[in-house]
Design an enzyme around this catalytic site. Structure first.
Site, PDB file in Angstrom:
ATOM      1  N   SER A 144     -37.782 -55.134 -38.619  1.00  0.00           N
ATOM      2  CA  SER A 144     -38.480 -55.132 -37.241  1.00  0.00           C
ATOM      3  C   SER A 144     -37.569 -54.096 -36.570  1.00  0.00           C
ATOM      4  O   SER A 144     -36.474 -53.987 -36.479  1.00  0.00           O
ATOM      5  CB  SER A 144     -38.637 -56.297 -36.717  1.00  0.00           C
ATOM      6  OG  SER A 144     -38.779 -56.340 -35.361  1.00  0.00           O
ATOM      7  N   TYR A 157     -34.277 -64.091 -34.610  1.00  0.00           N
ATOM      8  CA  TYR A 157     -35.327 -63.382 -35.222  1.00  0.00           C
ATOM      9  C   TYR A 157     -34.830 -61.829 -35.438  1.00  0.00           C
ATOM     10  O   TYR A 157     -34.734 -61.353 -36.489  1.00  0.00           O
ATOM     11  CB  TYR A 157     -36.717 -63.181 -34.328  1.00  0.00           C
ATOM     12  CG  TYR A 157     -37.661 -62.422 -34.998  1.00  0.00           C
ATOM     13  CD1 TYR A 157     -38.406 -62.544 -35.965  1.00  0.00           C
ATOM     14  CD2 TYR A 157     -38.002 -61.019 -34.528  1.00  0.00           C
ATOM     15  CE1 TYR A 157     -39.417 -61.612 -36.655  1.00  0.00           C
ATOM     16  CE2 TYR A 157     -38.715 -59.906 -34.859  1.00  0.00           C
ATOM     17  CZ  TYR A 157     -39.544 -60.414 -36.036  1.00  0.00           C
ATOM     18  OH  TYR A 157     -40.288 -59.495 -36.480  1.00  0.00           O
TER      19      TYR A 157
HETATM   20  N1  LIG Z   1     -46.479 -58.267 -35.312  1.00  0.00           N
HETATM   21  C1  LIG Z   1     -45.288 -57.432 -34.821  1.00  0.00           C
HETATM   22  O1  LIG Z   1     -45.329 -57.272 -33.777  1.00  0.00           O
HETATM   23  C2  LIG Z   1     -44.292 -57.243 -35.814  1.00  0.00           C
HETATM   24  C3  LIG Z   1     -43.310 -56.282 -35.305  1.00  0.00           C
HETATM   25  C4  LIG Z   1     -42.354 -55.992 -36.128  1.00  0.00           C
HETATM   26  C5  LIG Z   1     -42.174 -56.536 -37.610  1.00  0.00           C
HETATM   27  N2  LIG Z   1     -42.817 -57.553 -37.713  1.00  0.00           N
HETATM   28  C6  LIG Z   1     -42.987 -58.042 -39.160  1.00  0.00           C
HETATM   29  O2  LIG Z   1     -44.138 -58.022 -40.010  1.00  0.00           O
HETATM   30  C7  LIG Z   1     -44.477 -59.112 -40.714  1.00  0.00           C
HETATM   31  C8  LIG Z   1     -45.957 -59.541 -40.609  1.00  0.00           C
HETATM   32  O3  LIG Z   1     -45.915 -59.955 -39.271  1.00  0.00           O
HETATM   33  P1  LIG Z   1     -47.352 -60.558 -38.618  1.00  0.00           P
HETATM   34  O4  LIG Z   1     -47.506 -60.199 -36.946  1.00  0.00           O
HETATM   35  O5  LIG Z   1     -48.283 -60.127 -39.615  1.00  0.00           O
HETATM   36  O6  LIG Z   1     -46.876 -61.991 -38.662  1.00  0.00           O
HETATM   37  P2  LIG Z   1     -48.029 -63.054 -38.984  1.00  0.00           P
HETATM   38  O7  LIG Z   1     -47.322 -64.287 -38.217  1.00  0.00           O
HETATM   39  O8  LIG Z   1     -49.323 -62.763 -38.378  1.00  0.00           O
HETATM   40  O9  LIG Z   1     -48.209 -63.220 -40.392  1.00  0.00           O
HETATM   41  C9  LIG Z   1     -47.150 -63.851 -41.182  1.00  0.00           C
HETATM   42  C10 LIG Z   1     -47.655 -64.656 -42.324  1.00  0.00           C
HETATM   43  O10 LIG Z   1     -46.529 -65.242 -43.346  1.00  0.00           O
HETATM   44  C11 LIG Z   1     -46.743 -66.553 -43.570  1.00  0.00           C
HETATM   45  N3  LIG Z   1     -45.835 -67.411 -43.885  1.00  0.00           N
HETATM   46  C12 LIG Z   1     -44.871 -67.904 -42.802  1.00  0.00           C
HETATM   47  N4  LIG Z   1     -43.917 -68.652 -43.182  1.00  0.00           N
HETATM   48  C13 LIG Z   1     -44.190 -68.618 -44.697  1.00  0.00           C
HETATM   49  C14 LIG Z   1     -43.616 -69.024 -45.791  1.00  0.00           C
HETATM   50  N5  LIG Z   1     -42.626 -69.732 -45.675  1.00  0.00           N
HETATM   51  N6  LIG Z   1     -44.244 -68.825 -46.969  1.00  0.00           N
HETATM   52  C15 LIG Z   1     -45.135 -68.022 -47.457  1.00  0.00           C
HETATM   53  N7  LIG Z   1     -45.932 -67.385 -46.078  1.00  0.00           N
HETATM   54  C16 LIG Z   1     -45.294 -67.606 -45.069  1.00  0.00           C
HETATM   55  C17 LIG Z   1     -48.110 -67.008 -42.418  1.00  0.00           C
HETATM   56  O11 LIG Z   1     -48.655 -68.059 -42.710  1.00  0.00           O
HETATM   57  C18 LIG Z   1     -48.680 -65.832 -42.128  1.00  0.00           C
HETATM   58  O12 LIG Z   1     -49.691 -65.642 -42.544  1.00  0.00           O
HETATM   59  C19 LIG Z   1     -43.229 -60.074 -40.555  1.00  0.00           C
HETATM   60  O13 LIG Z   1     -42.182 -59.664 -41.486  1.00  0.00           O
HETATM   61  C20 LIG Z   1     -42.718 -59.783 -39.031  1.00  0.00           C
HETATM   62  O14 LIG Z   1     -41.526 -60.051 -38.943  1.00  0.00           O
HETATM   63  C21 LIG Z   1     -44.184 -57.729 -37.113  1.00  0.00           C
END
Ligand SMILES: NC(=O)c1ccc[n+]([C@@H]2O[C@H](COP(=O)([O-])OP(=O)(O)OC[C@H]3O[C@@H](n4cnc5c(N)ncnc54)[C@H](O)[C@@H]3O)[C@@H](O)[C@H]2O)c1
Length: 253
Positions: A144, A157
């Site tokens: 991130s 985080y």
């Molecule tokens: N959305 C943002 O603003 C953003 C920004 C930077 C980085 N990210 C990164 O991108 C990735 C996806 O983010 P997102 O916004 O789609 O998040 P999200 O919460 O929408 O999706 C995460 C998914 O992971 C699943 N999950 C959670 N714990 C789990 C586990 N223990 N085992 C298996 N699955 C599990 C959840 O059920 C969910 O479907 C993450 O790594 C996040 O840190 C997101």
């Protein structure tokens, strides 16, 4: 069809960025494993891929549990016979809330690290023994931009995502001799479903973030899969240990 006949495991692909990766990888010809703790969401994405003529397998997996990640690799091998690509996308993100650095419970710190860092390592540990005899593979870890902007109020985080970059670099060194490439993608704040789960952020946070970017707009989940396809495919065959920031020029390496 840049991923034709490749087998890709994508963790947390039941929604958000993982869903965008899964759908695009399937469009590019990959057979996709949706490794997701939310069984219903995972099954829906698999059905969507199959409805378009693709091949998908939904597995109910907790990435923080080693038995579960081993099962993920075993069932993928049983169904598709190989593993070419792993995207470590599953993470705990906005539900954790925005709070000062010392207003966190140790249990919250441990859970974030168990999923975001240990989970990525356990998934690598499960799939690499299958990639080695195949002669290589590509692992993509999702970190991130909070690591580069030193985002306040999300300390556990942000630190977990810094550790994901270390994991990427160390594994790139340790696995390069097996032709296994390990890279990271660093999205900025992205308008996935998780951004609706935010607790304690100012209502105008999106406008504030846009002002920090060279490209003045919101980031959407569909801004990410193109880079993931590049890192998964042979187009990036001599790139490993790197982190690509995809955030419209908000932060720089
Ligand atoms: N959305 C943002 O603003 C953003 C920004 C930077 C980085 N990210 C990164 O991108 C990735 C996806 O983010 P997102 O916004 O789609 O998040 P999200 O919460 O929408 O999706 C995460 C998914 O992971 C699943 N999950 C959670 N714990 C789990 C586990 N223990 N085992 C298996 N699955 C599990 C959840 O059920 C969910 O479907 C993450 O790594 C996040 O840190 C997101």
């Amino acid at each position: 069809m840049r991923l034709k006949d490749k087998v890709a495991i994508i963790t947390g692909a039941g929604r958000g960025l993982g869903q965008a990766f899964a759908l695009r990888f399937a469009d590019e010809g990959a057979q996709v494993v949706i490794a997701e703790i939310d069984q219903a969401n995972g099954a829906n994405i698999a059905k969507e891929i199959e409805a378009k003529g693709g091949q998908a397998l939904a597995l109910c997996i907790d990435v923080s549990n080693e038995d579960s990640t081993q099962e993920m690799a075993k069932k993928t091998m049983e169904r598709f016979g190989k593993i070419d690509i792993l995207v470590n996308n599953a993470a705990l993100i906005y539900k954790i809330g925005v709070k000062p650095w010392d207003d966190r419970m140790p249990e919250d710190w441990d859970r974030i690290f168990a999923v975001n860092v240990k989970g990525s390592w356990l998934c690598c540990k499960a799939v690499v023994p299958h990639m080695i005899p195949q002669g290589g593979g590509s692992i993509i870890n999702i970190t991130s931009s909070t690591h580069f902007s030193a985002e306040g109020q999300l300390i556990h985080y942000t630190c977990s995502k810094g550790a994901v970059i270390s994991l990427t670099r160390v594994l790139a060194r340790e696995l390069g001799g097996h032709n296994i490439r390990v890279n990271a993608m660093s999205p900025g704040r992205t308008l996935s479903e998780s951004s609706l789960d935010q607790i304690g952020v100012p209502p105008n946070v999106e406008d504030m973030v846009i002002q920090t970017r060279c490209l003045k707009r919101s980031e959407q989940p569909d801004d990410l899969p193109g880079t993931a396809v590049f890192l998964a495919s042979d187009d990036s065959a001599f790139i490993t240990g790197q982190t690509i920031i995809i955030d419209g020029g908000g932060v720089f390496l």
